[in-house]
Scaffold this active site. Structure first.
Site, short mmCIF file in Angstrom:
data_model
loop_
_atom_site.label_atom_id
_atom_site.label_comp_id
_atom_site.label_asym_id
_atom_site.label_seq_id
_atom_site.Cartn_x
_atom_site.Cartn_y
_atom_site.Cartn_z
N GLY A 17 0.82 -1.21 0.00
CA GLY A 17 0.00 0.00 0.00
C GLY A 17 0.85 1.25 0.00
N ASP A 18 0.19 2.40 -0.26
CA ASP A 18 0.84 3.71 -0.25
C ASP A 18 1.95 3.85 -1.29
OD1 ASP A 18 -0.83 4.32 1.89
OD2 ASP A 18 0.65 3.69 3.37
N LYS A 21 -0.56 5.25 -5.66
CA LYS A 21 -1.65 4.91 -6.60
C LYS A 21 -2.49 6.13 -6.95
CE LYS A 21 -3.17 1.87 -3.64
NZ LYS A 21 -2.07 1.91 -2.64
N GLY A 22 -2.80 6.93 -5.90
CA GLY A 22 -3.67 8.09 -6.11
C GLY A 22 -3.09 9.03 -7.15
N ASN A 43 -10.07 2.97 4.93
CA ASN A 43 -8.71 2.65 5.40
C ASN A 43 -7.68 3.16 4.39
OD1 ASN A 43 -9.64 0.78 3.53
ND2 ASN A 43 -8.71 -1.00 4.47
N THR A 47 -3.28 10.16 -2.05
CA THR A 47 -2.89 11.57 -2.11
C THR A 47 -2.73 12.03 -3.56
OG1 THR A 47 -1.60 11.09 -0.14
CG2 THR A 47 -1.24 13.25 -1.16
N THR A 134 -6.28 0.06 10.75
CA THR A 134 -6.56 1.50 10.73
C THR A 134 -7.75 1.85 11.63
OG1 THR A 134 -8.00 1.23 8.81
CG2 THR A 134 -5.70 1.74 8.36
N GLN A 229 -5.07 -0.32 -1.06
CA GLN A 229 -4.12 -1.19 -0.36
C GLN A 229 -3.07 -1.73 -1.35
OE1 GLN A 229 -7.81 -1.71 0.55
NE2 GLN A 229 -7.19 -0.05 1.85
N THR A 306 -3.69 7.80 8.98
CA THR A 306 -3.49 7.66 10.42
C THR A 306 -2.30 8.47 10.93
OG1 THR A 306 -2.10 5.73 10.03
CG2 THR A 306 -4.44 5.30 10.42
N ARG A 310 5.67 5.12 8.63
CA ARG A 310 5.75 3.89 7.85
C ARG A 310 7.11 3.24 8.06
NH1 ARG A 310 3.58 7.13 2.72
NH2 ARG A 310 1.37 7.15 3.19
N GLY A 420 8.40 13.04 -7.77
CA GLY A 420 7.93 14.09 -6.88
C GLY A 420 6.44 13.91 -6.67
P1 GDP Z 1 -1.51 5.60 -2.26
O1 GDP Z 1 -2.23 5.14 -1.05
O2 GDP Z 1 -0.91 4.49 -3.03
O3 GDP Z 1 -2.33 6.51 -3.13
O4 GDP Z 1 -0.28 6.48 -1.73
P2 GDP Z 1 -0.32 7.58 -0.55
O5 GDP Z 1 -0.96 8.81 -1.05
O6 GDP Z 1 -0.85 6.98 0.71
O7 GDP Z 1 1.22 7.75 -0.28
C1 GDP Z 1 2.10 8.20 -1.26
C2 GDP Z 1 2.80 9.46 -0.74
O8 GDP Z 1 3.92 9.73 -1.56
C3 GDP Z 1 1.93 10.69 -0.83
O9 GDP Z 1 2.26 11.57 0.22
C4 GDP Z 1 2.30 11.29 -2.18
O10 GDP Z 1 2.07 12.68 -2.23
C5 GDP Z 1 3.77 10.97 -2.23
N1 GDP Z 1 4.33 10.73 -3.57
C6 GDP Z 1 3.77 10.10 -4.63
N2 GDP Z 1 4.65 10.00 -5.65
C7 GDP Z 1 5.80 10.58 -5.22
C8 GDP Z 1 7.10 10.76 -5.80
O11 GDP Z 1 7.38 10.35 -6.91
N3 GDP Z 1 8.03 11.38 -5.03
C9 GDP Z 1 7.77 11.83 -3.76
N4 GDP Z 1 8.74 12.40 -3.08
N5 GDP Z 1 6.56 11.67 -3.18
C10 GDP Z 1 5.60 11.04 -3.89
P1 IMO Z 2 -3.81 2.62 0.52
O1 IMO Z 2 -4.96 2.40 -0.40
C1 IMO Z 2 -1.19 1.03 3.64
C2 IMO Z 2 -2.95 -1.82 6.44
C3 IMO Z 2 -3.08 -1.37 7.89
C4 IMO Z 2 -2.92 -2.70 8.61
C5 IMO Z 2 -3.64 -3.67 7.69
C6 IMO Z 2 -5.07 -3.98 8.08
O2 IMO Z 2 -3.70 4.01 1.01
O3 IMO Z 2 -2.55 2.08 -0.05
P2 IMO Z 2 -7.33 -2.57 7.98
O4 IMO Z 2 -7.71 -1.29 8.67
O5 IMO Z 2 -7.43 -2.52 6.52
O6 IMO Z 2 -8.03 -3.77 8.57
O7 IMO Z 2 -5.77 -2.78 8.37
O8 IMO Z 2 -3.64 -3.06 6.40
N1 IMO Z 2 -3.57 -0.93 5.45
C7 IMO Z 2 -2.89 -0.11 4.64
N2 IMO Z 2 -1.57 0.16 4.59
N3 IMO Z 2 -2.03 1.60 2.74
C8 IMO Z 2 -3.35 1.31 2.77
O9 IMO Z 2 -4.21 1.77 1.83
C9 IMO Z 2 -3.84 0.45 3.77
N4 IMO Z 2 -5.07 -0.02 4.08
C10 IMO Z 2 -4.88 -0.88 5.09
O10 IMO Z 2 -2.07 -0.47 8.23
O11 IMO Z 2 -1.56 -3.07 8.64
MG MG Z 3 -2.29 5.48 0.99
#
Ligand code: GDP
Ligand code: IMO
Ligand code: MG
Length: 447
Positions: A17-18, A21-22, A43, A47, A134, A229, A306, A310, A420
């Site tokens: 996750g994170d 994707k957004g 959950n 971004t 979460t 996720q 949250t 990480r 970025g």
């Molecule tokens: P998602 O859950 O997959 O959509 O990702 P999140 O938004 O939870 O986490 C990604 C974080 O990395 C966010 O704070 C974004 O603004 C940041 N981000 C995304 N792409 C880049 C990148 O190429 N470089 C940097 N430095 N930050 C990035």
């Molecule tokens: P995005 O879409 C990162 C993790 C939680 C926990 C486990 C179970 O932003 O990538 P839950 O509340 O789903 O039952 O928690 O999964 N988790 C994530 N970690 N990015 C996410 O979503 C997550 N959604 C759940 O931290 O370890």
């Molecule tokens: Mg995320």
């Protein structure tokens, strides 16, 4: 059904996750008329930064930020009506057009306050495996769905059904929570009043979204499925039990929206240039010392939802190959390359060794992960800022080699590289821009 004339692609988190994707959904959505979420709930935290303005979307697909793009919350999502209405309110306050552009499946399951109560109590109960969730009630809601005792969005519009459901469920959940965790009971009457009011606010958004999506397919619209996720958090294929409770992998897009499997053309895996994970569970390449802290600081690795720090580690290629296998990546997107800009050397895990023997298999059990010894290859760093570079050929040679190495090892072509957080800080690699009809001149948006 006739074969879709439009483009269809599913966006998948290749790690925990994170992965960004957004941001990637946002860039691609310039040429997609529909973006649909199919799994998870609030959950997720996705971004998107457009010209410095930040949006964090939890339930609403990122396509909502593109005027004219339809956003769909599919049946596979678990919906907290209060969280949904709050998010809609925040979008409206930011002048994002939601009314008539955002639809929620009538078959999505509803998260209710007792789901959160049970989750909080059980996470802290002695003897339970702590997942580090979460605390949004995600797991218990999927449990009720599979247990065939859930409340679906459509049920919220039949007042008597909802009242009866809440009353019965509260009796059961209060008894269990009191017996197991000594929790204070929840009042069903107050809950019913609140959710009956929320139902009226929710009503204009609710549709048979499977019908809507299949109609869009027939009309040749371009449809993107926005994964939440990541692969290693998938209920079946992830690092069980340290996973979420939904099908985050590409197969989930079919079940979670009601489009047939042969309607999905492309699967785009999103990976960071390194690894992160929030919550508990195995993480073979995790860095515990100064190197991990350095990645966290440079990558600003704190949960979007949250705020939790990480866990950080080096890129894990056996894991990425597994992810490519499970999801069938036709493209790979690498994000956060810029976070490695300062490093002289970059270790990458190229294989696992268990009991002295090389293996590429991902263990089915947590104890299996403990035995993994990572085999690292050290790649040269580039020690040059890559932030905002707009063309692959303009990247430092060592960065190009790092990316080409990932491509070879995963056997998936890299279509995009992100250096970025802003929408503009993205480069499209040849072939990908043409395949999806996207350009980097931005396109119209609410940002
Ligand atoms: P998602 O859950 O997959 O959509 O990702 P999140 O938004 O939870 O986490 C990604 C974080 O990395 C966010 O704070 C974004 O603004 C940041 N981000 C995304 N792409 C880049 C990148 O190429 N470089 C940097 N430095 N930050 C990035
Ligand atoms: P995005 O879409 C990162 C993790 C939680 C926990 C486990 C179970 O932003 O990538 P839950 O509340 O789903 O039952 O928690 O999964 N988790 C994530 N970690 N990015 C996410 O979503 C997550 N959604 C759940 O931290 O370890
Ligand atoms: Mg995320």
């Amino acid at each position: 059904m006739k074969k879709a004339a439009g483009k269809t692609a599913v966006i998948i988190g290749a790690q925990w996750g994170d992965e960004g994707k957004g941001k990637i959904v946002d860039v691609l959505s310039q040429n997609f008329q529909v973006v649909a979420r199919y799994a998870g709930g609030h959950n997720a935290g996705h971004t998107v930064i457009i010209n410095g303005k930040k949006f964090i979307l939890q339930l609403v697909p990122c396509g909502v930020l593109r005027p004219g793009c339809l956003s769909v919350i599919g049946n596979g999502v678990v919906l907290d009506p209060m969280a949904f209405l709050k998010e809609v309110g925040a979008l409206r306050a930011n002048h994002v057009a939601v009314d008539g552009h955002l639809f929620v499946s009538n078959r999505a399951h509803v998260i209710l306050p007792y789901h959160r109560m049970i989750e909080l109590a059980s996470e802290n109960a002695p003897g339970r495996v702590k997942i580090g969730t979460t605390s949004r009630g995600i797991g218990p809601t999927y449990e009720d769905k599979m247990g065939r005792r859930g409340l679906r969005v459509a049920d919220m519009f039949d007042s008597a059904t909802m009242e009866q459901h809440i009353e019965n469920a509260c009796r059961e959940k209060n008894t269990i929570a009191h017996a197991l965790f000594n929790s204070a009971p929840i009042d069903p009457h107050q809950m019913f009043e609140e959710y009956a009011t929320a139902a009226e606010e929710l009503r204009p958004f609710v549709r048979d979204t499977a019908a809507l999506l299949n109609r869009s397919l027939r009309e040749g619209k371009n449809i993107m499925f926005e994964g939440a996720q990541g692969t290693m958090l998938d209920i079946d294929h992830g690092s069980y039990p340290f996973v979420t409770s939904s099908s985050a992998t590409s197969g989930g897009a079919v079940i979670g929206t009601g489009v047939p499997p042969n309607a999905i053309q492309d699967v785009i895996g999103i990976t960071k240039a390194y690894c992160t994970r929030v919550g508990e569970g195995p993480f073979p390449t995790e860095l515990h010392g100064a190197d991990g802290e350095d990645l966290r600081a440079k990558g600003n690795e704190y949960g979007a939802v949250t705020g939790r720090p990480r866990r950080c580690g080096w890129l894990d290629l056996p894991l990425l190959r597994y992810s490519a296998m499970i999801n069938g990546f036709t493209w790979l997107v690498v994000t956060k390359l810029d976070v490695l800009d300062h490093l002289a050397e970059i270790p990458v895990c190229v294989g696992y060794r268990v009991d002295g023997k090389p293996t590429d298999e991902i263990p089915a059990r947590g104890t299996g992960y403990e035995k993994i010894e990572c085999i690292y290859k050290t790649m040269p760093g580039w020690r040059t800022p890559t932030v905002g570079i707009d063309h692959f050929d303009k990247l430092p040679q060592a960065a190009q080699e790092y990316l080409r190495f990932i491509e070879r090892e995963t056997d998936a072509p890299i279509g995009m590289v992100s250096t970025g957080p802003d929408r503009d800080q993205t480069m499209l690699v040849k072939g990908f821009a043409e395949a999806f009809g996207v350009t980097m001149d931005g396109g119209e948006s609410h940002g």
